[in-house]
Design a protein around this motif. Structure first.
Motif, PDB file in Angstrom:
ATOM      1  N   GLN A  62      44.414  39.313  23.393  1.00  0.00           N
ATOM      2  CA  GLN A  62      45.331  39.827  22.073  1.00  0.00           C
ATOM      3  C   GLN A  62      45.475  41.464  22.175  1.00  0.00           C
ATOM      4  OE1 GLN A  62      42.943  39.907  18.225  1.00  0.00           O
ATOM      5  NE2 GLN A  62      44.806  39.364  17.310  1.00  0.00           N
ATOM      6  N   ASP A  63      46.405  41.763  22.014  1.00  0.00           N
ATOM      7  CA  ASP A  63      46.796  43.182  21.949  1.00  0.00           C
ATOM      8  C   ASP A  63      45.943  44.140  21.300  1.00  0.00           C
ATOM      9  OD1 ASP A  63      48.560  45.667  20.379  1.00  0.00           O
ATOM     10  OD2 ASP A  63      49.315  45.284  22.371  1.00  0.00           O
ATOM     11  N   PRO A  64      45.318  45.140  21.474  1.00  0.00           N
ATOM     12  CA  PRO A  64      43.972  45.707  21.044  1.00  0.00           C
ATOM     13  C   PRO A  64      44.384  46.394  19.528  1.00  0.00           C
ATOM     14  CG  PRO A  64      44.424  46.520  23.333  1.00  0.00           C
ATOM     15  CD  PRO A  64      45.511  45.632  23.240  1.00  0.00           C
ATOM     16  N   ALA A  65      45.763  46.665  19.409  1.00  0.00           N
ATOM     17  CA  ALA A  65      46.182  47.208  18.105  1.00  0.00           C
ATOM     18  C   ALA A  65      46.129  46.167  16.987  1.00  0.00           C
ATOM     19  CB  ALA A  65      47.769  47.599  18.272  1.00  0.00           C
ATOM     20  N   ASP A  66      46.328  44.794  17.505  1.00  0.00           N
ATOM     21  CA  ASP A  66      46.248  43.827  16.400  1.00  0.00           C
ATOM     22  C   ASP A  66      44.744  43.572  16.363  1.00  0.00           C
ATOM     23  OD1 ASP A  66      48.938  43.376  16.544  1.00  0.00           O
ATOM     24  OD2 ASP A  66      49.327  41.822  17.962  1.00  0.00           O
ATOM     25  N   THR A  67      44.095  43.515  17.393  1.00  0.00           N
ATOM     26  CA  THR A  67      42.381  43.240  17.125  1.00  0.00           C
ATOM     27  C   THR A  67      42.046  44.155  16.259  1.00  0.00           C
ATOM     28  OG1 THR A  67      42.260  42.592  19.471  1.00  0.00           O
ATOM     29  CG2 THR A  67      40.449  43.136  18.445  1.00  0.00           C
ATOM     30  N   ALA A  68      42.624  45.501  16.319  1.00  0.00           N
ATOM     31  CA  ALA A  68      41.988  46.609  15.378  1.00  0.00           C
ATOM     32  C   ALA A  68      42.362  46.124  13.888  1.00  0.00           C
ATOM     33  CB  ALA A  68      42.570  48.005  15.775  1.00  0.00           C
ATOM     34  N   ARG A  69      43.748  45.677  13.660  1.00  0.00           N
ATOM     35  CA  ARG A  69      44.021  45.416  12.224  1.00  0.00           C
ATOM     36  C   ARG A  69      43.189  44.309  11.851  1.00  0.00           C
ATOM     37  NH1 ARG A  69      50.091  43.868  12.151  1.00  0.00           N
ATOM     38  NH2 ARG A  69      49.497  43.558  10.199  1.00  0.00           N
ATOM     39  N   VAL A  70      42.796  43.169  12.709  1.00  0.00           N
ATOM     40  CA  VAL A  70      42.015  42.343  12.260  1.00  0.00           C
ATOM     41  C   VAL A  70      40.607  42.498  11.714  1.00  0.00           C
ATOM     42  CG1 VAL A  70      40.677  40.078  13.106  1.00  0.00           C
ATOM     43  CG2 VAL A  70      43.189  40.515  13.767  1.00  0.00           C
ATOM     44  N   ARG A  71      40.115  43.456  12.624  1.00  0.00           N
ATOM     45  CA  ARG A  71      38.759  44.153  12.010  1.00  0.00           C
ATOM     46  C   ARG A  71      38.823  44.856  10.739  1.00  0.00           C
ATOM     47  NH1 ARG A  71      37.760  45.895  18.173  1.00  0.00           N
ATOM     48  NH2 ARG A  71      36.799  44.002  18.987  1.00  0.00           N
ATOM     49  N   GLY A  72      39.829  45.626  10.556  1.00  0.00           N
ATOM     50  CA  GLY A  72      39.980  46.510   9.547  1.00  0.00           C
ATOM     51  C   GLY A  72      40.011  45.490   8.434  1.00  0.00           C
ATOM     52  N   ALA A  73      41.135  44.427   8.421  1.00  0.00           N
ATOM     53  CA  ALA A  73      41.072  43.432   7.345  1.00  0.00           C
ATOM     54  C   ALA A  73      39.941  42.815   6.928  1.00  0.00           C
ATOM     55  CB  ALA A  73      42.337  42.239   7.729  1.00  0.00           C
ATOM     56  N   ILE A  74      39.023  42.542   7.958  1.00  0.00           N
ATOM     57  CA  ILE A  74      37.642  41.861   7.741  1.00  0.00           C
ATOM     58  C   ILE A  74      36.749  43.070   7.046  1.00  0.00           C
ATOM     59  CG2 ILE A  74      35.548  41.173   8.753  1.00  0.00           C
ATOM     60  CD1 ILE A  74      37.378  39.855  11.077  1.00  0.00           C
ATOM     61  N   LEU A  75      36.777  44.169   7.457  1.00  0.00           N
ATOM     62  CA  LEU A  75      35.990  45.165   6.839  1.00  0.00           C
ATOM     63  C   LEU A  75      36.352  45.428   5.182  1.00  0.00           C
ATOM     64  CD1 LEU A  75      33.708  47.165   7.356  1.00  0.00           C
ATOM     65  CD2 LEU A  75      35.606  48.879   7.941  1.00  0.00           C
ATOM     66  N   HIS A  76      37.725  45.642   5.036  1.00  0.00           N
ATOM     67  CA  HIS A  76      38.042  46.046   3.697  1.00  0.00           C
ATOM     68  C   HIS A  76      38.172  44.620   2.753  1.00  0.00           C
ATOM     69  CE1 HIS A  76      39.410  49.499   6.059  1.00  0.00           C
ATOM     70  NE2 HIS A  76      39.141  50.020   5.077  1.00  0.00           N
ATOM     71  N   THR A  77      38.160  43.673   3.349  1.00  0.00           N
ATOM     72  CA  THR A  77      37.971  42.415   2.291  1.00  0.00           C
ATOM     73  C   THR A  77      36.728  41.584   2.418  1.00  0.00           C
ATOM     74  OG1 THR A  77      39.007  40.980   3.914  1.00  0.00           O
ATOM     75  CG2 THR A  77      40.799  42.071   2.468  1.00  0.00           C
ATOM     76  N   GLN A  78      35.900  41.796   2.997  1.00  0.00           N
ATOM     77  CA  GLN A  78      34.732  41.146   3.461  1.00  0.00           C
ATOM     78  C   GLN A  78      33.782  40.815   2.285  1.00  0.00           C
ATOM     79  OE1 GLN A  78      31.906  43.396   5.902  1.00  0.00           O
ATOM     80  NE2 GLN A  78      31.260  41.449   7.033  1.00  0.00           N
ATOM     81  N   VAL A  79      33.832  41.535   1.259  1.00  0.00           N
ATOM     82  CA  VAL A  79      33.157  41.255  -0.128  1.00  0.00           C
ATOM     83  C   VAL A  79      33.898  40.205  -0.978  1.00  0.00           C
ATOM     84  CG1 VAL A  79      32.002  42.031  -2.425  1.00  0.00           C
ATOM     85  CG2 VAL A  79      31.543  43.332  -0.125  1.00  0.00           C
ATOM     86  N   ALA A  80      35.047  40.471  -1.046  1.00  0.00           N
ATOM     87  CA  ALA A  80      36.238  39.873  -1.818  1.00  0.00           C
ATOM     88  C   ALA A  80      36.310  38.505  -1.222  1.00  0.00           C
ATOM     89  CB  ALA A  80      37.400  40.519  -2.002  1.00  0.00           C
ATOM     90  N   GLU A  81      36.422  38.574   0.032  1.00  0.00           N
ATOM     91  CA  GLU A  81      36.782  36.977   0.700  1.00  0.00           C
ATOM     92  C   GLU A  81      35.623  36.205   1.252  1.00  0.00           C
ATOM     93  OE1 GLU A  81      39.838  35.765   0.960  1.00  0.00           O
ATOM     94  OE2 GLU A  81      40.795  37.244  -0.287  1.00  0.00           O
ATOM     95  N   GLY A  82      34.434  36.968   1.384  1.00  0.00           N
ATOM     96  CA  GLY A  82      33.344  36.485   1.705  1.00  0.00           C
ATOM     97  C   GLY A  82      33.178  36.005   3.100  1.00  0.00           C
ATOM     98  N   THR A  83      33.966  36.680   4.153  1.00  0.00           N
ATOM     99  CA  THR A  83      33.893  36.643   5.454  1.00  0.00           C
ATOM    100  C   THR A  83      32.582  37.218   6.061  1.00  0.00           C
ATOM    101  OG1 THR A  83      36.324  36.665   5.767  1.00  0.00           O
ATOM    102  CG2 THR A  83      35.215  36.947   7.787  1.00  0.00           C
ATOM    103  N   ARG A  84      32.049  36.770   7.051  1.00  0.00           N
ATOM    104  CA  ARG A  84      30.638  37.362   7.397  1.00  0.00           C
ATOM    105  C   ARG A  84      30.678  37.858   8.608  1.00  0.00           C
ATOM    106  NH1 ARG A  84      26.234  32.751   7.075  1.00  0.00           N
ATOM    107  NH2 ARG A  84      24.919  34.505   7.890  1.00  0.00           N
ATOM    108  N   SER A  85      31.813  37.488   9.414  1.00  0.00           N
ATOM    109  CA  SER A  85      31.830  37.882  10.771  1.00  0.00           C
ATOM    110  C   SER A  85      33.243  37.788  11.457  1.00  0.00           C
ATOM    111  CB  SER A  85      30.706  37.459  11.778  1.00  0.00           C
ATOM    112  OG  SER A  85      31.435  35.713  11.904  1.00  0.00           O
ATOM    113  N   LEU A  86      33.435  38.414  12.485  1.00  0.00           N
ATOM    114  CA  LEU A  86      34.825  38.317  13.177  1.00  0.00           C
ATOM    115  C   LEU A  86      35.063  36.828  13.596  1.00  0.00           C
ATOM    116  CD1 LEU A  86      37.448  39.553  14.531  1.00  0.00           C
ATOM    117  CD2 LEU A  86      36.074  40.098  16.541  1.00  0.00           C
ATOM    118  N   SER A  87      33.921  36.322  13.923  1.00  0.00           N
ATOM    119  CA  SER A  87      34.078  34.934  14.303  1.00  0.00           C
ATOM    120  C   SER A  87      34.239  33.918  13.297  1.00  0.00           C
ATOM    121  CB  SER A  87      32.823  34.120  15.088  1.00  0.00           C
ATOM    122  OG  SER A  87      32.676  34.742  16.143  1.00  0.00           O
ATOM    123  N   ASP A  88      33.950  34.075  12.056  1.00  0.00           N
ATOM    124  CA  ASP A  88      33.928  33.466  11.048  1.00  0.00           C
ATOM    125  C   ASP A  88      35.508  33.550  10.543  1.00  0.00           C
ATOM    126  OD1 ASP A  88      33.205  31.967   8.368  1.00  0.00           O
ATOM    127  OD2 ASP A  88      32.690  33.768   7.466  1.00  0.00           O
TER     128      ASP A  88
END
Length: 127
Positions: A62-88
């Motif tokens: 995956q393109d590193p910029a896309d990976t950074a966006r995925v991590r950002g989406a997880i970090l900023h929505t973790q509580v609202a969406e209930g995502t526990r990890s990148l794998s999840d």
């Protein structure tokens, strides 16, 4: 003249916690009878999976910029969406797409499983 084969230690496999093995029973001189192999109904392309503590790792490019966006989406929505990890997060996203494809192309039924080496590997020709 070759080297002699190393001898196996009599201490191999022993620990202070496990008791020493019992004396072996006298050897049975009759040859063992081979049992008929059990027939298993499994697709040939899918190898039987071992039960592990963790699921098997799957990797992709995956393109590193896309990976950074995925991590950002997880970090900023973790509580609202209930995502526990990148794998999840990735597993949920991929399985949502698999369900969509199954509904569109296979009448909502799961596609037959394909083993790890069942897909073409390497760079596509012409690139």
């Amino acid at each position: 003249m070759g080297r002699p084969a190393p001898r196996k230690s009599s201490l191999a496999g022993r620990t202070p916690v496990t008791p020493p093995p019992a004396d072996p029973a006298p050897a049975d001189l009759t040859p063992p009878v081979a049992a008929a192999p059990a027939v298993q109904e499994q697709p040939a392309a899918v190898a039987p999976e071992k039960k592990n503590k963790y699921p098997p790792k799957v990797s992709f490019y995956q393109d590193p910029a896309d990976t950074a966006r995925v991590r950002g989406a997880i970090l900023h929505t973790q509580v609202a969406e209930g995502t526990r990890s990148l794998s999840d997060f990735i597993n949920n996203a991929v399985m949502a797409e698999v369900h969509r494809l199954e509904a569109k192309y296979n009448g909502g039924q799961p596609f037959p499983g394909v083993g790890a080496r069942g897909l073409p590997q390497g760079r596509p020709l012409g690139r």
